[in-house]
Design a protein around this motif. Structure first.
Motif, PDB file in Angstrom:
ATOM      1  N   VAL A  76      44.257  35.139  43.234  1.00 17.94           N
ATOM      2  CA  VAL A  76      44.294  36.406  43.960  1.00 17.94           C
ATOM      3  C   VAL A  76      45.192  37.451  43.290  1.00 17.94           C
ATOM      4  O   VAL A  76      44.919  38.641  43.325  1.00 17.94           O
ATOM      5  N   ASP A  77      46.272  36.996  42.660  1.00 18.80           N
ATOM      6  CA  ASP A  77      47.194  37.945  42.028  1.00 18.80           C
ATOM      7  C   ASP A  77      46.876  38.217  40.558  1.00 18.80           C
ATOM      8  O   ASP A  77      47.581  38.978  39.896  1.00 18.80           O
ATOM      9  N   VAL A  78      45.845  37.550  40.054  1.00 17.61           N
ATOM     10  CA  VAL A  78      45.503  37.768  38.641  1.00 17.61           C
ATOM     11  C   VAL A  78      44.826  39.129  38.519  1.00 17.61           C
ATOM     12  O   VAL A  78      43.902  39.445  39.267  1.00 17.61           O
ATOM     13  N   PRO A 105      37.956  35.642  36.996  1.00 16.59           N
ATOM     14  CA  PRO A 105      38.542  36.845  36.408  1.00 16.59           C
ATOM     15  C   PRO A 105      37.999  37.111  35.009  1.00 16.59           C
ATOM     16  O   PRO A 105      37.297  36.275  34.430  1.00 16.59           O
ATOM     17  N   CYS A 106      38.353  38.243  34.499  1.00 14.32           N
ATOM     18  CA  CYS A 106      38.057  38.573  33.111  1.00 14.32           C
ATOM     19  C   CYS A 106      39.184  37.958  32.277  1.00 14.32           C
ATOM     20  O   CYS A 106      40.355  38.046  32.656  1.00 14.32           O
ATOM     21  N   ALA A 107      38.845  37.320  31.175  1.00 14.59           N
ATOM     22  CA  ALA A 107      39.877  36.618  30.403  1.00 14.59           C
ATOM     23  C   ALA A 107      39.751  36.957  28.926  1.00 14.59           C
ATOM     24  O   ALA A 107      38.679  37.350  28.456  1.00 14.59           O
ATOM     25  N   ALA A 108      40.840  36.777  28.216  1.00  6.78           N
ATOM     26  CA  ALA A 108      40.793  36.967  26.768  1.00  6.78           C
ATOM     27  C   ALA A 108      40.039  35.790  26.134  1.00  6.78           C
ATOM     28  O   ALA A 108      39.981  34.690  26.707  1.00  6.78           O
ATOM     29  N   GLY A 109      39.473  36.018  24.974  1.00  3.60           N
ATOM     30  CA  GLY A 109      38.769  34.942  24.277  1.00  3.60           C
ATOM     31  C   GLY A 109      38.339  35.400  22.902  1.00  3.60           C
ATOM     32  O   GLY A 109      38.388  36.594  22.598  1.00  3.60           O
ATOM     33  N   LEU A 291      44.449  30.523  33.420  1.00  3.90           N
ATOM     34  CA  LEU A 291      43.862  31.804  33.787  1.00  3.90           C
ATOM     35  C   LEU A 291      44.867  32.655  34.557  1.00  3.90           C
ATOM     36  O   LEU A 291      44.834  33.874  34.509  1.00  3.90           O
ATOM     37  N   GLU A 292      45.765  31.970  35.279  1.00  6.17           N
ATOM     38  CA  GLU A 292      46.716  32.706  36.109  1.00  6.17           C
ATOM     39  C   GLU A 292      47.727  33.478  35.265  1.00  6.17           C
ATOM     40  O   GLU A 292      48.201  34.533  35.639  1.00  6.17           O
ATOM     41  N   ALA A 293      48.079  32.933  34.124  1.00  4.10           N
ATOM     42  CA  ALA A 293      49.138  33.561  33.339  1.00  4.10           C
ATOM     43  C   ALA A 293      48.553  34.269  32.128  1.00  4.10           C
ATOM     44  O   ALA A 293      47.588  33.788  31.542  1.00  4.10           O
ATOM     45  N   PRO A 294      49.063  35.393  31.673  1.00  5.37           N
ATOM     46  CA  PRO A 294      50.139  36.101  32.342  1.00  5.37           C
ATOM     47  C   PRO A 294      49.568  37.052  33.405  1.00  5.37           C
ATOM     48  O   PRO A 294      48.686  37.840  33.089  1.00  5.37           O
ATOM     49  N   GLY A 295      50.019  36.946  34.585  1.00  7.79           N
ATOM     50  CA  GLY A 295      49.512  37.791  35.656  1.00  7.79           C
ATOM     51  C   GLY A 295      50.552  38.800  36.103  1.00  7.79           C
ATOM     52  O   GLY A 295      51.713  38.691  35.753  1.00  7.79           O
ATOM     53  N   ARG A 296      50.100  39.781  36.826  1.00  3.36           N
ATOM     54  CA  ARG A 296      51.037  40.727  37.413  1.00  3.36           C
ATOM     55  C   ARG A 296      50.897  40.585  38.910  1.00  3.36           C
ATOM     56  O   ARG A 296      49.892  41.010  39.486  1.00  3.36           O
ATOM     57  N   GLY A 298      50.275  40.603  42.616  1.00  2.56           N
ATOM     58  CA  GLY A 298      49.828  41.693  43.475  1.00  2.56           C
ATOM     59  C   GLY A 298      48.783  42.576  42.820  1.00  2.56           C
ATOM     60  O   GLY A 298      48.250  43.480  43.449  1.00  2.56           O
ATOM     61  N   ALA A 299      48.476  42.335  41.554  1.00  2.00           N
ATOM     62  CA  ALA A 299      47.511  43.205  40.868  1.00  2.00           C
ATOM     63  C   ALA A 299      46.098  42.977  41.407  1.00  2.00           C
ATOM     64  O   ALA A 299      45.489  43.877  41.955  1.00  2.00           O
ATOM     65  N   GLY A 300      45.624  41.744  41.310  1.00  2.00           N
ATOM     66  CA  GLY A 300      44.300  41.391  41.812  1.00  2.00           C
ATOM     67  C   GLY A 300      43.235  42.377  41.372  1.00  2.00           C
ATOM     68  O   GLY A 300      43.181  42.776  40.220  1.00  2.00           O
ATOM     69  N   LEU A 301      42.400  42.761  42.341  1.00  2.00           N
ATOM     70  CA  LEU A 301      41.311  43.670  42.009  1.00  2.00           C
ATOM     71  C   LEU A 301      41.747  45.127  41.956  1.00  2.00           C
ATOM     72  O   LEU A 301      40.974  45.996  41.597  1.00  2.00           O
ATOM     73  N   ARG A 302      43.018  45.382  42.368  1.00  2.00           N
ATOM     74  CA  ARG A 302      43.469  46.773  42.381  1.00  2.00           C
ATOM     75  C   ARG A 302      44.001  47.163  41.003  1.00  2.00           C
ATOM     76  O   ARG A 302      45.120  47.605  40.851  1.00  2.00           O
ATOM     77  N   ASP A 303      43.168  46.992  40.017  1.00  2.00           N
ATOM     78  CA  ASP A 303      43.597  47.218  38.646  1.00  2.00           C
ATOM     79  C   ASP A 303      42.839  48.441  38.133  1.00  2.00           C
ATOM     80  O   ASP A 303      41.630  48.465  38.130  1.00  2.00           O
ATOM     81  N   ASP A 304      43.554  49.482  37.765  1.00  2.00           N
ATOM     82  CA  ASP A 304      42.829  50.712  37.437  1.00  2.00           C
ATOM     83  C   ASP A 304      43.247  51.306  36.095  1.00  2.00           C
ATOM     84  O   ASP A 304      43.288  52.514  35.923  1.00  2.00           O
ATOM     85  N   ARG A 305      43.582  50.417  35.145  1.00  2.00           N
ATOM     86  CA  ARG A 305      43.956  50.956  33.828  1.00  2.00           C
ATOM     87  C   ARG A 305      42.703  51.460  33.117  1.00  2.00           C
ATOM     88  O   ARG A 305      41.748  50.718  32.936  1.00  2.00           O
ATOM     89  N   ASP A 306      42.729  52.725  32.744  1.00  2.00           N
ATOM     90  CA  ASP A 306      41.538  53.373  32.205  1.00  2.00           C
ATOM     91  C   ASP A 306      41.526  53.360  30.676  1.00  2.00           C
ATOM     92  O   ASP A 306      42.579  53.469  30.063  1.00  2.00           O
ATOM     93  N   GLY A 307      40.362  53.230  30.086  1.00  2.00           N
ATOM     94  CA  GLY A 307      40.269  53.301  28.627  1.00  2.00           C
ATOM     95  C   GLY A 307      39.190  52.378  28.110  1.00  2.00           C
ATOM     96  O   GLY A 307      38.376  51.864  28.866  1.00  2.00           O
ATOM     97  N   THR A 308      39.189  52.166  26.810  1.00  2.00           N
ATOM     98  CA  THR A 308      38.193  51.289  26.183  1.00  2.00           C
ATOM     99  C   THR A 308      38.859  49.971  25.822  1.00  2.00           C
ATOM    100  O   THR A 308      39.886  49.971  25.143  1.00  2.00           O
ATOM    101  N   PRO A 309      38.301  48.840  26.279  1.00  2.00           N
ATOM    102  CA  PRO A 309      38.955  47.569  25.964  1.00  2.00           C
ATOM    103  C   PRO A 309      38.934  47.274  24.471  1.00  2.00           C
ATOM    104  O   PRO A 309      38.030  47.707  23.761  1.00  2.00           O
ATOM    105  N   SER A 310      39.941  46.571  24.027  1.00  2.00           N
ATOM    106  CA  SER A 310      39.960  46.203  22.616  1.00  2.00           C
ATOM    107  C   SER A 310      40.062  44.685  22.534  1.00  2.00           C
ATOM    108  O   SER A 310      40.520  44.040  23.465  1.00  2.00           O
TER     109      SER A 310
END
Ligand SMILES: O=P(O)(O)OC[C@H](O)CO
Length: 493
Positions: A76-78, A105-109, A291-296, A298-310
């Motif tokens: 939930v906090d990821v 969640p979306c994960a690095a890979g 998957l949980e780490a590194p998490g912020r 309380g972030a959960g789905l309320r994540d609104d960082r804008d831009g192009t993923p790299s």
């Protein structure tokens, strides 16, 4: 007297069916079932009672809901995106859609390369030989044959050096192929822990709609590397004499992944293992912390960082009878609606629902270049004709249809949108894959992954023949009749 009773029973069945069959069912599907019940009630009613529900019920439903709840609660906090990553509004809404429907969640890979049909066994053997602790194998169809033998040998060797091997295959998917019992004996002899998925065994009260199947194809080693894609664990000719006679070989594509996304792939295996064995959720407990780490918090789905993923960014999207919201269908539809320049669809079985068909044709009408790759001749009669019944409307809208000439059977399954987002995995674009099959799809944003898929699509394009409106209009009356009739069967789920 008896005939009067039959007339009354027939009337009552039809009245009751009219007011119950359409509940929570697409109108097309309702009409197909009602046609069957009205015209041939003795066949239609038992079939509807047997096959009418596309969802799992009872224990399987409860366990899937529990697992979904565990994953949702633990994550939930990821944040929606891994630390340091950003996404534009459209992309965030699609990632959020997947997250809400599946909790994944979306994960690095990292994409470690695409693997075609003739390379898969060697790749799997290499990965298993490098295993330290465990190997998880899950295939819709698994067979022990001359092609797959080295993989089974590698699994046996792994067990002998202390590696724990868990092996899942779909019961009805695998059991029709030669050597089925020999494969089971081999797994037992080698000390591999194996289970059938979705077993049908009426004598042991294991019974459900028999065409609900687990269609996933994946291998995970040590939580370090995952291989997933379209390919079953069987010779590319599927061990059928008629395929050998016709020179038919399946053309497949798989991806090798490393990084945290591997844990998400393993969580899919762990869920299926848990559902089939009742054993503690092995991989989920192992997988979730990564998957949980590194998490912020309380972030959960309320994540609104804008831009192009790299860099490498992936999201695993499980779907199937345990996910009645049809996450794969919604993902395909959402991405195609968002497309601005190109859409490439590779699907061996292409029987879209109305919403997906409209998303595709609307994309063309918005000026998006849409292409569809299919086989000239699909291996299954009903799907072959059902999917052809859509070609006319697609061609008229301006979709370019490329058909890989027979005897090759194009079996890779992926979608690339605007050269920046791909969906890849076990899911066809047909009603079976949306409703009746457990599937695993991988949304990928890593540029090397997307580019590699586009290159494969370019290879299919140059090997294919493009279907023209004129050619399609000249097809025979018999073909046209069969296409239209089989389209009805596609609506049945
Ligand atoms: O259901 P799939 O996509 O794994 O394909 C199965 C083969 O085509 C055998 O019919």
């Amino acid at each position: 007297m008896l005939s009067e009773l039959l007339v009354v029973a027939d009337f009552l069945i039809k009245v009751v069916a009219l007011g119950t069959v359409p509940e929570d069912r697409r109108p097309g599907s309702s009409s197909a079932w009602l046609l069957l019940i009205f015209f041939i009630p003795l066949v239609g009613l038992p079939l509807f009672l047997l096959l009418g529900s596309p969802s799992v019920r009872g224990r399987r439903h409860r366990v899937q809901q529990q697992v979904n709840a565990v994953i949702a609660e633990r994550l939930v906090d990821v944040p929606l995106l891994p630390e340091g990553q950003v996404a534009d509004t459209h992309l965030r809404s699609v990632l959020g859609l997947n997250r809400r429907l599946t909790s994944f969640p979306c994960a690095a890979g990292e994409n470690r390369g695409l693997v075609a049909q003739d390379e898969l066994v060697a790749e799997l053997v290499a990965q298993v030989r490098a295993a330290d602790s465990w190997v998880h194998v899950e295939f819709y169809i698994a067979a022990l044959d001359a092609t797959t033998e080295p993989f089974f040998a590698a699994l046996g060797d792994a067990v002998r050096r202390g590696v724990r091997v868990r092996f899942l295959f779909d019961h009805l998917g695998a059991r029709g192929y030669p050597g089925y019992h020999r494969m089971l004996r081999r797994l037992d002899a080698d000390g591999v822990q194996w289970r059938r998925m979705m077993p049908i065994d009426p004598l042991r009260r294991r019974w459900r709609r028999p065409d609900l199947r687990n269609h996933r194809k994946l291998v995970v080693v040590d939580g370090r590397v995952a291989v997933l894609g379209s390919q079953n664990l069987i010779d590319p000719g599927y061990l059928r004499a008629r395929n050998t006679r016709r020179g038919r070989r399946w053309v497949d594509l798989n991806v090798v992944l490393t990084g945290p996304v591997v844990q998400a792939v393993d969580a899919v295996f762990a869920t299926d293992w848990f559902i089939e064995t009742g054993e503690s959720v092995v991989g989920i407990d192992v997988a979730l912390p990564a998957l949980e780490a590194p998490g912020r918090p309380g972030a959960g789905l309320r994540d609104d960082r804008d831009g192009t993923p790299s860099g490498g960014l992936y999201q695993v999207v499980p779907s199937g009878p345990g996910f009645p919201t049809e996450p794969n269908l919604r993902l395909f539809t959402a991405l195609i609606h968002d497309a601005t320049s190109t859409v490439s669809i590779v699907s061996p079985y292409f029987v879209p629902d109305e919403a997906l068909e409209h998303a595709i044709t609307s994309a063309v009408y918005r000026g998006v270049a849409v292409e569809l790759f299919v086989s000239e001749r699909a291996d299954q009669f009903m799907v072959h004709h059902a999917q052809r019944s859509y070609y006319g409307a697609l061609l008229r809208a301006g979709v370019r249809i490329h058909r890989l000439p027979a005897p090759a059977v194009l079996h890779s399954k992926f979608l690339v949108v605007d050269s920046r987002i791909a969906v890849f995995g076990s899911s066809n674009m047909d009603m079976r894959s949306f409703q009746l099959n457990y599937e695993v799809s991988l949304l990928g944003l890593e540029p090397s992954f997307v580019t590699a898929l586009e290159e494969r699509a370019a290879g299919y394009r140059s090997a294919s023949l493009e279907l023209t409106v004129g050619e399609w209009a000249r097809r025979s009356l018999l073909e046209r009749y069969l296409d239209n009739a089989m389209r009805l069967t596609a609506a049945v789920p």
